[in-house]
Design an enzyme around this catalytic site. Structure first.
Site, short mmCIF file in Angstrom:
data_model
loop_
_atom_site.label_atom_id
_atom_site.label_comp_id
_atom_site.label_asym_id
_atom_site.label_seq_id
_atom_site.Cartn_x
_atom_site.Cartn_y
_atom_site.Cartn_z
N CYS A 89 0.84 -1.19 0.00
CA CYS A 89 0.00 0.00 0.00
C CYS A 89 0.88 1.26 0.00
O CYS A 89 1.64 1.47 -0.93
CB CYS A 89 -0.98 -0.04 1.16
SG CYS A 89 -2.35 1.14 0.99
N HIS A 193 -3.72 -4.92 -0.50
CA HIS A 193 -3.24 -5.51 0.75
C HIS A 193 -3.23 -7.02 0.63
O HIS A 193 -4.27 -7.67 0.74
CB HIS A 193 -4.15 -5.09 1.91
CG HIS A 193 -4.01 -3.66 2.30
ND1 HIS A 193 -3.10 -3.24 3.26
CD2 HIS A 193 -4.64 -2.55 1.86
CE1 HIS A 193 -3.19 -1.93 3.39
NE2 HIS A 193 -4.12 -1.48 2.56
N GLU A 195 -2.27 -9.12 2.75
CA GLU A 195 -2.68 -9.71 4.03
C GLU A 195 -4.20 -9.76 4.19
O GLU A 195 -4.71 -10.46 5.07
CB GLU A 195 -2.05 -8.94 5.20
CG GLU A 195 -2.65 -7.58 5.50
CD GLU A 195 -2.12 -6.46 4.65
OE1 GLU A 195 -2.37 -5.29 4.99
OE2 GLU A 195 -1.47 -6.73 3.62
#
Length: 213
Positions: A89, A193, A195
């Site tokens: 990001c 992202h 994750e």
């Protein structure tokens, strides 16, 4: 045993990134130690480095430079030691020459380009938030097994415009072409992202841990 350093400089989604990286390390089958740190010495000694980032470009840059010696350790790791570095990001955006959020702010200049506001001509909501379909533009080891049509999770109002088209790895369509991933030499970054991107994100993180540029 290799060390993966996740930098905690006060501007990243550390718990989620840490959990996802732990899963990716296990999947990779490699012997790795994941550390969360803001220590320049530990970053300089790490075999791989992850730079997260949530918030505004200028704030994240100031937070990085606010840790004495941290940026210098990163520069040494990237340019002298050739260690793989992953930006997430705003951590990816900081790799650019310039960010235009809250005025002009210099980036690290690792990948030529500037970070601009997402075009609003299409009338779509800003920030670009939620799942979007990836368009893979290149063959890159970090993207192995990730295909056009896979989805990833985004939360951002600015994106990077690469000066060199060859540095653009993945994009998405959001009222126009939006940069989703960049890469050059031993540096890779995702606007989305990983994750938070479920299987696609875990695959990318696993690939990155196994990547030897």
């Amino acid at each position: 045993m290799q060390t993966v350093a996740l930098i905690d400089y006060g501007a990243g989604n550390i718990p989620s990134a840490q959990r996802a990286l732990e899963v990716a390390v296990e999947r990779s089958g490699l012997s790795c130690e994941l550390i969360v740190t803001d220590s320049p010495e530990k970053v300089a000694a790490a075999d791989r480095v992850v730079i997260p980032g949530v918030g505004h470009f200028k704030d994240c840059r100031e937070a990085m430079f606010g840790v004495s010696g941290l940026v210098e350790a990163l520069e040494d790791s990237i340019h002298k030691k050739g260690r793989p570095v992953l930006g997430i990001c705003v951590g990816m955006q900081l790799m650019a020459d310039l960010g235009l959020e809250d005025g002009e702010t210099s980036g690290f200049g690792w990948i030529p380009g500037k970070v601009e506001h997402i075009p609003t001509d299409a009338g779509l909501p800003i920030p670009h938030m939620g799942w979007n379909e990836l368009v893979v533009r290149t063959e890159h080891p970090v993207l192995a097994g990730i295909e056009t049509g896979n989805h990833a999770y985004f939360v951002h109002s600015y994106h990077m415009h690469c000066a060199n088209p060859s540095d653009l790895q993945v994009e998405v369509d959001y009222g126009g072409h939006i940069t989703a991933a960049i890469g050059r030499d031993n540096v890779f970054g995702t606007q989305f992202h990983p994750e938070l991107s479920q299987e696609t994100g875990l695959r990318l993180l696993t690939n990155w841990i196994k990547w030897n540029p």
